[in-house]
Design a protein around this motif. Structure first.
Motif, mmCIF file in Angstrom:
data_model
loop_
_atom_site.group_PDB
_atom_site.id
_atom_site.type_symbol
_atom_site.label_atom_id
_atom_site.label_comp_id
_atom_site.label_asym_id
_atom_site.label_seq_id
_atom_site.Cartn_x
_atom_site.Cartn_y
_atom_site.Cartn_z
ATOM 1 N N GLN A 95 0.830 -1.197 0.000
ATOM 2 C CA GLN A 95 0.000 0.000 0.000
ATOM 3 C C GLN A 95 0.866 1.249 0.000
ATOM 4 O O GLN A 95 1.618 1.486 0.943
ATOM 5 C CB GLN A 95 -0.918 0.015 1.217
ATOM 6 C CG GLN A 95 -1.811 1.215 1.256
ATOM 7 C CD GLN A 95 -2.751 1.161 2.439
ATOM 8 O OE1 GLN A 95 -2.611 0.325 3.314
ATOM 9 N NE2 GLN A 95 -3.689 2.063 2.443
ATOM 10 N N PRO A 96 0.759 2.055 -1.039
ATOM 11 C CA PRO A 96 1.499 3.316 -1.041
ATOM 12 C C PRO A 96 0.985 4.228 0.074
ATOM 13 O O PRO A 96 -0.207 4.281 0.351
ATOM 14 C CB PRO A 96 1.201 3.923 -2.411
ATOM 15 C CG PRO A 96 0.471 2.893 -3.180
ATOM 16 C CD PRO A 96 0.009 1.846 -2.244
ATOM 17 N N GLY A 97 1.898 4.916 0.711
ATOM 18 C CA GLY A 97 1.533 5.854 1.765
ATOM 19 C C GLY A 97 1.665 5.293 3.165
ATOM 20 O O GLY A 97 1.624 6.038 4.132
ATOM 21 N N LEU A 98 1.815 3.968 3.297
ATOM 22 C CA LEU A 98 1.973 3.357 4.617
ATOM 23 C C LEU A 98 3.448 3.427 5.008
ATOM 24 O O LEU A 98 4.304 2.803 4.385
ATOM 25 C CB LEU A 98 1.478 1.913 4.615
ATOM 26 C CG LEU A 98 1.456 1.189 5.948
ATOM 27 C CD1 LEU A 98 0.580 1.927 6.960
ATOM 28 C CD2 LEU A 98 0.954 -0.224 5.775
ATOM 29 N N CYS A 99 3.733 4.194 6.029
ATOM 30 C CA CYS A 99 5.102 4.467 6.463
ATOM 31 C C CYS A 99 5.804 3.185 6.947
ATOM 32 O O CYS A 99 5.173 2.296 7.519
ATOM 33 C CB CYS A 99 5.065 5.508 7.579
ATOM 34 S SG CYS A 99 6.682 5.954 8.222
ATOM 35 N N ARG A 100 7.097 3.135 6.730
ATOM 36 C CA ARG A 100 7.900 1.982 7.158
ATOM 37 C C ARG A 100 7.804 1.771 8.665
ATOM 38 O O ARG A 100 7.679 0.647 9.142
ATOM 39 C CB ARG A 100 9.363 2.215 6.753
ATOM 40 C CG ARG A 100 10.323 1.144 7.225
ATOM 41 C CD ARG A 100 11.761 1.518 6.913
ATOM 42 N NE ARG A 100 12.167 2.805 7.428
ATOM 43 C CZ ARG A 100 12.599 3.016 8.684
ATOM 44 N NH1 ARG A 100 12.677 2.020 9.522
ATOM 45 N NH2 ARG A 100 12.962 4.217 9.077
ATOM 46 N N LYS A 101 7.849 2.851 9.425
ATOM 47 C CA LYS A 101 7.766 2.735 10.878
ATOM 48 C C LYS A 101 6.401 2.225 11.318
ATOM 49 O O LYS A 101 6.304 1.456 12.277
ATOM 50 C CB LYS A 101 8.064 4.080 11.532
ATOM 51 C CG LYS A 101 9.515 4.478 11.424
ATOM 52 C CD LYS A 101 9.783 5.762 12.152
ATOM 53 C CE LYS A 101 11.239 6.128 12.052
ATOM 54 N NZ LYS A 101 11.552 7.366 12.761
ATOM 55 N N THR A 102 5.366 2.614 10.619
ATOM 56 C CA THR A 102 4.024 2.125 10.935
ATOM 57 C C THR A 102 3.916 0.644 10.614
ATOM 58 O O THR A 102 3.290 -0.112 11.350
ATOM 59 C CB THR A 102 2.964 2.924 10.148
ATOM 60 O OG1 THR A 102 3.150 4.318 10.405
ATOM 61 C CG2 THR A 102 1.559 2.526 10.553
#
Length: 133
Positions: A94-101
């Motif tokens: 999913q584009p927009g989902l941060c690596r840290k999240t």
């Protein structure tokens, strides 16, 4: 007049591969994930850590998909499952989902499963792993 929905601040360049900028540039993109601000992310992680039941976990995963477009799959790994670490917690791309999240959500779910092992047992039972036990 209503105020616009707050969106997540972009990650520093080269620190993440979430594609925040490309997502905003695409006119047909699903922007729901950008509503997960850092404050909302903290609230989500606290909610995940305080799961009370297997049904609560399922409901919360459903709400994450409905509101943010995040689809989480939790299943046993191919190896033996002895603890919450033996589970695979995966996301659809999913584009927009941060690596840290992407790292924080599985960690919060694992902490909840450690605190409430009955949820882990129900999860394994739903996968039909405890049928012979």
């Amino acid at each position: 007049m209503t105020s616009p929905v707050p969106i997540r601040q972009p990650c520093p360049p080269a620190a993440c591969n979430c594609g925040h900028g490309q997502l905003l540039a695409d006119p047909g993109a699903d922007l729901r994930i950008l509503q997960l601000t850092r404050f909302e992310e903290r609230k989500l992680l606290e909610r995940l850590e305080s799961l009370q039941s297997f049904e609560d976990l399922q409901r919360l995963c459903g709400r994450m998909h409905e509101l943010l477009g995040i689809r989480v799959r939790i299943r046993p790994s191919h190896n033996e499952v002895r603890s919450a670490r033996g589970l695979l917690i995966e996301f659809d791309e999913q584009p927009g989902l941060c690596r840290k999240t992407r790292e924080a959500i599985p960690a919060a779910i694992r902490r909840a499963l450690v605190q409430r092992p009955e949820i882990l047992f129900r999860l394994l039972d739903a996968e039909d792993l405890l049928r012979d036990a």
